[in-house]
Motif scaffolding. Structure first.
Motif, PDB file in Angstrom:
ATOM      1  N   GLU A   1      98.159 -32.921  60.532  1.00  0.00           N
ATOM      2  CA  GLU A   1      97.133 -32.882  61.581  1.00  0.00           C
ATOM      3  C   GLU A   1      97.486 -31.729  62.503  1.00  0.00           C
ATOM      4  O   GLU A   1      98.662 -31.435  62.724  1.00  0.00           O
ATOM      5  CB  GLU A   1      97.093 -34.211  62.339  1.00  0.00           C
ATOM      6  CG  GLU A   1      96.144 -34.274  63.522  1.00  0.00           C
ATOM      7  CD  GLU A   1      94.714 -33.928  63.155  1.00  0.00           C
ATOM      8  OE1 GLU A   1      94.221 -32.872  63.621  1.00  0.00           O
ATOM      9  OE2 GLU A   1      94.081 -34.695  62.413  1.00  0.00           O
TER      10      GLU A   1
ATOM     11  N   ARG B   1      93.184 -31.603  56.163  1.00  0.00           N
ATOM     12  CA  ARG B   1      93.376 -32.933  56.739  1.00  0.00           C
ATOM     13  C   ARG B   1      92.611 -33.981  55.930  1.00  0.00           C
ATOM     14  O   ARG B   1      93.112 -35.070  55.682  1.00  0.00           O
ATOM     15  CB  ARG B   1      92.898 -32.958  58.190  1.00  0.00           C
ATOM     16  CG  ARG B   1      93.613 -31.972  59.098  1.00  0.00           C
ATOM     17  CD  ARG B   1      93.060 -32.023  60.507  1.00  0.00           C
ATOM     18  NE  ARG B   1      91.623 -31.782  60.521  1.00  0.00           N
ATOM     19  CZ  ARG B   1      90.835 -31.986  61.572  1.00  0.00           C
ATOM     20  NH1 ARG B   1      91.347 -32.450  62.694  1.00  0.00           N
ATOM     21  NH2 ARG B   1      89.552 -31.717  61.526  1.00  0.00           N
TER      22      ARG B   1
ATOM     23  N   ASP C   1      98.300 -38.574  60.036  1.00  0.00           N
ATOM     24  CA  ASP C   1      97.367 -39.216  60.948  1.00  0.00           C
ATOM     25  C   ASP C   1      97.066 -40.619  60.437  1.00  0.00           C
ATOM     26  O   ASP C   1      96.631 -40.796  59.295  1.00  0.00           O
ATOM     27  CB  ASP C   1      96.081 -38.393  61.038  1.00  0.00           C
ATOM     28  CG  ASP C   1      95.137 -38.914  62.101  1.00  0.00           C
ATOM     29  OD1 ASP C   1      94.566 -40.004  61.884  1.00  0.00           O
ATOM     30  OD2 ASP C   1      94.973 -38.243  63.132  1.00  0.00           O
TER      31      ASP C   1
ATOM     32  N   ARG D   1      93.749 -38.277  65.626  1.00  0.00           N
ATOM     33  CA  ARG D   1      92.291 -38.102  65.659  1.00  0.00           C
ATOM     34  C   ARG D   1      91.628 -39.117  66.589  1.00  0.00           C
ATOM     35  O   ARG D   1      90.647 -38.814  67.251  1.00  0.00           O
ATOM     36  CB  ARG D   1      91.729 -38.237  64.243  1.00  0.00           C
ATOM     37  CG  ARG D   1      90.218 -38.008  64.113  1.00  0.00           C
ATOM     38  CD  ARG D   1      89.872 -36.544  64.046  1.00  0.00           C
ATOM     39  NE  ARG D   1      90.365 -35.960  62.815  1.00  0.00           N
ATOM     40  CZ  ARG D   1      89.673 -35.865  61.669  1.00  0.00           C
ATOM     41  NH1 ARG D   1      88.458 -36.364  61.605  1.00  0.00           N
ATOM     42  NH2 ARG D   1      90.195 -35.279  60.614  1.00  0.00           N
TER      43      ARG D   1
END
Length: 308
Positions: free
Chosen positions: A42, A87, A106, A129
């Motif tokens: 990320e 990602r 993430d 996120r």
């Protein structure tokens, strides 16, 4: 023989002293020693590692799955870091080939492949996120511990708090709450006070009008939904290479009735730098632009941040 036994005992004690156990979203990650070869999946993790003086051996910097690659502020710094897919679509083969001692993932984006990542190397999963400013700050400290840079991480956070305190001095007390949204050609996604940018702007002294919707810290709104909120301040995050859906909304009389539009309080920022970086280096840029834009004192936006 006695000398050898003493030496072995000393090595065991040293190994124990160097061992690390750090909590994350999927449990704990244990390392025998601080990681030197780290893959970051990320942008915020890439940002944090670079800010700590650690260059990742790989990162999710590709454009597979519709991703946009590294945010502009990170591009020059990441040009020589091998891309391990994106990602949205990390490449397990590319990650394995880099022989990482640690993978930072993430918890939301790579949640489904976490077990596969954990088989390749010790893997720490964090909410980037979908994380708030507090979440991201906690991650900075955790990553600092995992790479043996805890003191540097604490200094980053102290410097960050100093910047935020200075920025708060520009904020107008009792200014009307804002609505912040990422705007793409097809969607208008608001960011609540538990999202990263939503909580960041609150930390700078402005009040976010929105709380999470159920467990969603970010969610889509229609023009009619925005009109129902009728914010006096709008903060929009757009991309310079896209035509945001708000350009179409401007043709609708409902848009012109918004208090924020009538007050001339619509601020526009680059969404790639503001909503995709989310690390200590991104935050410095964001503090500077929050001041430069004139958002904090609730005055008309400067030319570079004005809705065109």
């Amino acid at each position: 023989m006695k000398t050898k036994l003493l030496s072995l005992s000393a090595l065991v004690l040293l190994s124990s002293a160097l061992a690390l156990t750090v909590k994350h979203e999927r449990g704990t990650v244990e390392l025998a020693a601080p990681a030197k070869r780290v893959v970051a999946l990320e942008y915020s993790f890439v940002d944090t590692l670079l800010a700590l003086g650690v260059t990742p051996v790989g990162g999710a910097l590709g454009t597979q799955g519709g991703d946009r690659g590294a945010p502009p502020y990170l591009r020059a710094l990441t040009a020589k870091i091998p891309a391990t897919g994106s990602r949205a679509q990390p490449s397990l083969e590319s990650i394995a080939a880099l022989r990482p001692q640690l993978i930072v993932a993430d918890a939301f984006v790579q949640g489904e492949i976490y077990p596969q990542l954990a088989k390749l190397a010790p893997t720490a999963a964090f909410q980037s996120r979908r994380g708030s400013l507090d979440d991201l700050n906690a991650q900075t400290l955790a990553i600092g511990q995992l790479v043996g840079r805890e003191a540097a991480a604490k200094q980053l956070l102290a410097d960050q708090q100093g910047l935020i305190r200075k920025a708060r001095a520009f904020a107008k007390k009792n200014a009307p709450p804002f609505v912040a949204a990422v705007v793409t050609p097809k969607s208008f996604t608001v960011h609540s006070n538990q999202s990263f940018v939503g909580s960041f702007l609150e930390a700078l002294g402005r009040k976010n009008a929105l709380s999470p919707k159920g467990d969603q810290t970010q969610y889509e709104l229609s023009l009619e939904g925005l009109v129902a909120l009728n914010p006096q301040t709008l903060v929009l995050f757009t991309a310079p290479d896209e035509t945001p859906i708000t350009q179409e909304w401007k043709k609708n009389p409902l848009w012109q009735k918004l208090s924020a539009v009538q007050r001339g309080r619509v601020y526009v920022f680059d969404r790639d730098n503001w909503t995709r970086g989310r690390g200590p280096m991104a935050l410095k840029l964001m503090v500077a632009q929050a001041i430069e834009s004139r958002l904090l004192p609730d005055t008309a936006p400067s030319a570079a941040f004005r809705d065109q």
